[in-house]
Motif scaffolding. Structure first.
Motif, short mmCIF file in Angstrom:
data_model
loop_
_atom_site.label_atom_id
_atom_site.label_comp_id
_atom_site.label_asym_id
_atom_site.label_seq_id
_atom_site.Cartn_x
_atom_site.Cartn_y
_atom_site.Cartn_z
N VAL A 74 0.84 -1.20 0.00
CA VAL A 74 0.00 0.00 0.00
C VAL A 74 0.87 1.25 0.00
N VAL A 75 1.87 1.28 0.88
CA VAL A 75 2.77 2.44 0.93
C VAL A 75 3.51 2.60 -0.38
N ARG A 76 3.98 1.48 -0.96
CA ARG A 76 4.68 1.52 -2.23
C ARG A 76 3.76 2.05 -3.33
N ALA A 77 2.47 1.66 -3.29
CA ALA A 77 1.52 2.14 -4.30
C ALA A 77 1.23 3.63 -4.12
N THR A 79 3.36 5.96 -2.91
CA THR A 79 4.50 6.71 -3.45
C THR A 79 4.57 6.57 -4.97
N GLY A 80 4.22 5.39 -5.49
CA GLY A 80 4.20 5.20 -6.93
C GLY A 80 3.15 6.05 -7.62
N THR A 81 1.98 6.18 -6.97
CA THR A 81 0.92 7.02 -7.53
C THR A 81 1.34 8.48 -7.55
N LEU A 82 1.96 8.93 -6.47
CA LEU A 82 2.43 10.32 -6.42
C LEU A 82 3.51 10.57 -7.47
N ALA A 83 4.42 9.60 -7.64
CA ALA A 83 5.47 9.75 -8.64
C ALA A 83 4.87 9.81 -10.04
N GLN A 84 3.92 8.92 -10.30
CA GLN A 84 3.28 8.89 -11.62
C GLN A 84 2.48 10.17 -11.86
N GLY A 85 1.80 10.65 -10.83
CA GLY A 85 1.04 11.89 -10.98
C GLY A 85 1.94 13.06 -11.32
N CYS A 86 3.08 13.16 -10.63
CA CYS A 86 4.03 14.24 -10.94
C CYS A 86 4.56 14.10 -12.36
N SER A 87 4.87 12.88 -12.75
CA SER A 87 5.40 12.63 -14.10
C SER A 87 4.39 13.01 -15.17
N PHE A 88 3.13 12.58 -15.00
CA PHE A 88 2.10 12.84 -16.00
C PHE A 88 1.77 14.33 -16.07
N TYR A 89 1.74 15.00 -14.91
CA TYR A 89 1.47 16.44 -14.93
C TYR A 89 2.60 17.18 -15.65
N ALA A 90 3.84 16.80 -15.35
CA ALA A 90 4.98 17.46 -15.99
C ALA A 90 4.93 17.29 -17.51
N LEU A 91 4.45 16.14 -17.96
CA LEU A 91 4.33 15.91 -19.40
C LEU A 91 3.34 16.86 -20.06
N THR A 92 2.37 17.35 -19.30
CA THR A 92 1.36 18.24 -19.89
C THR A 92 1.90 19.64 -20.15
N VAL A 93 3.00 20.03 -19.47
CA VAL A 93 3.48 21.41 -19.60
C VAL A 93 4.93 21.52 -20.09
N LEU A 94 5.70 20.43 -20.03
CA LEU A 94 7.11 20.50 -20.43
C LEU A 94 7.34 19.77 -21.74
N PRO A 95 8.35 20.19 -22.50
CA PRO A 95 8.76 19.40 -23.66
C PRO A 95 9.19 18.00 -23.21
N MET A 173 11.78 7.13 -3.32
CA MET A 173 11.15 6.45 -2.18
C MET A 173 10.55 5.12 -2.63
N THR A 174 9.94 5.11 -3.82
CA THR A 174 9.38 3.88 -4.36
C THR A 174 10.47 2.85 -4.59
N THR A 175 11.61 3.28 -5.11
CA THR A 175 12.72 2.37 -5.36
C THR A 175 13.19 1.72 -4.07
N LEU A 176 13.31 2.51 -3.01
CA LEU A 176 13.76 1.97 -1.72
C LEU A 176 12.73 0.99 -1.16
N LEU A 177 11.44 1.30 -1.34
CA LEU A 177 10.39 0.40 -0.87
C LEU A 177 10.40 -0.91 -1.65
N VAL A 178 10.63 -0.83 -2.96
CA VAL A 178 10.69 -2.04 -3.78
C VAL A 178 11.88 -2.90 -3.36
N ARG A 179 13.00 -2.27 -3.03
CA ARG A 179 14.16 -3.02 -2.53
C ARG A 179 13.80 -3.81 -1.29
N SER A 180 13.03 -3.17 -0.40
CA SER A 180 12.61 -3.85 0.82
C SER A 180 11.64 -4.98 0.53
N LEU A 181 10.64 -4.72 -0.33
CA LEU A 181 9.65 -5.74 -0.65
C LEU A 181 10.26 -6.92 -1.40
#
Length: 302
Positions: A74-77, A79-95, A173-181
């Motif tokens: 759940v925690v990994r998901a 952080t993954g959702t937040l990372a994906q949200g930031c990535s997708f938003y950045a794609l809407t405004v940046l080259p 943070m997601t990478t570190l959580l995946v290492r643990s899982l």
């Protein structure tokens, strides 16, 4: 299960996954003008689920959802959702090339976060690499090509860059959580729980941002999920075929794909600041990777 240490297979899979992820990002950028990025996130997760289920069916491994570490997933998901949200938003405004270059900040934040989370000691070499990487980020942010985002206001571009760098933090943070899982969970189990939980999270927000996509847009959203799902599977298979440290350099080929696709499809020729900054960030990431491989070799000798 593929044989480990098959470097050729791992490299080819990593190159393929990197290319597909860049194609997925280009599709997201294209469709984001009419579809909210959170809605795209939902389709990305929901339409990748059939790919995950097909893998389970192929291997007749219906125990992939069985886990004793649900809170960790759940925690990994989250952080993954937040990372994906930031990535997708950045794609809407940046080259595309700029957004891709800034996502390379993840190894820098992995190094920084490993100090409080894993108790690692970071020496002068890795600190120097981190500073070099952040120098690259500043070059992209402050260079003359930084605020030429297809007619977007400078303030919006600045926010997009900040969000793209934040994506690096959440991805670290997601990478570190995946290492643990990964100590107790298979890669397939981690990916399947990720897809299920991220679909559920974005489904909750979907009514607040929903716009009915056109038939073409729906087809593109379907493609985002399928391409992303296949790319995720290829990435997982790559890591099962060869050591993560050996495959790291191949992931940086995405900057080449993003420059080419951004130039051909979106007419976004990257400025000198993006190219120089990307070189600095990639160089720092590769040096951090080199130091990690050297430290791992020293530990094996002890």
């Amino acid at each position: 299960m593929p044989l480990r240490h098959d470097m050729r297979r791992g490299a080819l899979l990593m190159l393929g996954a990197t290319a597909l992820f860049t194609v997925m990002s280009a599709i997201i950028k294209g469709v984001s003008s009419n579809v909210h990025f959170i809605e795209i996130m939902f389709f990305r997760s929901a339409f990748s689920l059939p790919v995950m289920i097909a893998i389970a069916a192929r291997g007749r491994d219906w125990g992939l959802l069985r886990t004793k570490r649900l809170p960790g997933h759940v925690v990994r998901a989250v952080t993954g959702t937040l990372a994906q949200g930031c990535s997708f938003y950045a794609l809407t405004v940046l080259p595309l090339a700029e957004q891709t270059a800034l996502t390379y900040s993840t190894p820098l934040f992995v190094t920084l976060l490993s100090i409080p989370f894993l108790g690692e000691k970071v020496g002068i070499h890795r600190w120097s690499a981190v500073l070099l990487g952040f120098g690259g980020i500043m070059v992209i942010a402050l260079g003359e090509g930084a605020f030429q985002g297809g007619g977007m206001p400078d303030r919006v571009i600045a926010v997009g860059m900040a969000v793209a760098v934040a994506q690096g933090v959440w991805s670290a943070m997601t990478t570190l959580l995946v290492r643990s899982l990964s100590a107790t969970e298979s890669s397939a189990t981690i990916v399947l729980w990720q897809s299920l939980l991220m679909t559920a999270f974005t489904l909750v927000a979907l009514p607040f941002v929903w716009t009915t996509p056109s038939l073409l847009e729906f087809g593109l959203l379907l493609l985002v999920g399928l391409v992303g799902g296949v790319a995720q599977v290829m990435l997982t298979e790559a890591y099962a075929s060869a050591q993560v440290s050996a495959l790291g350099p191949y992931s940086y080929t995405s900057i080449l794909w993003s420059v080419l696709i951004g130039w051909v499809i979106f007419a976004d020729a990257p400025g000198w600041s993006t190219l120089v900054g990307a070189v600095l960030i990639v160089a720092s990431g590769l040096y951090i990777l080199h130091r990690e491989m050297k430290r791992a070799a020293m530990r094996r000798k002890q």
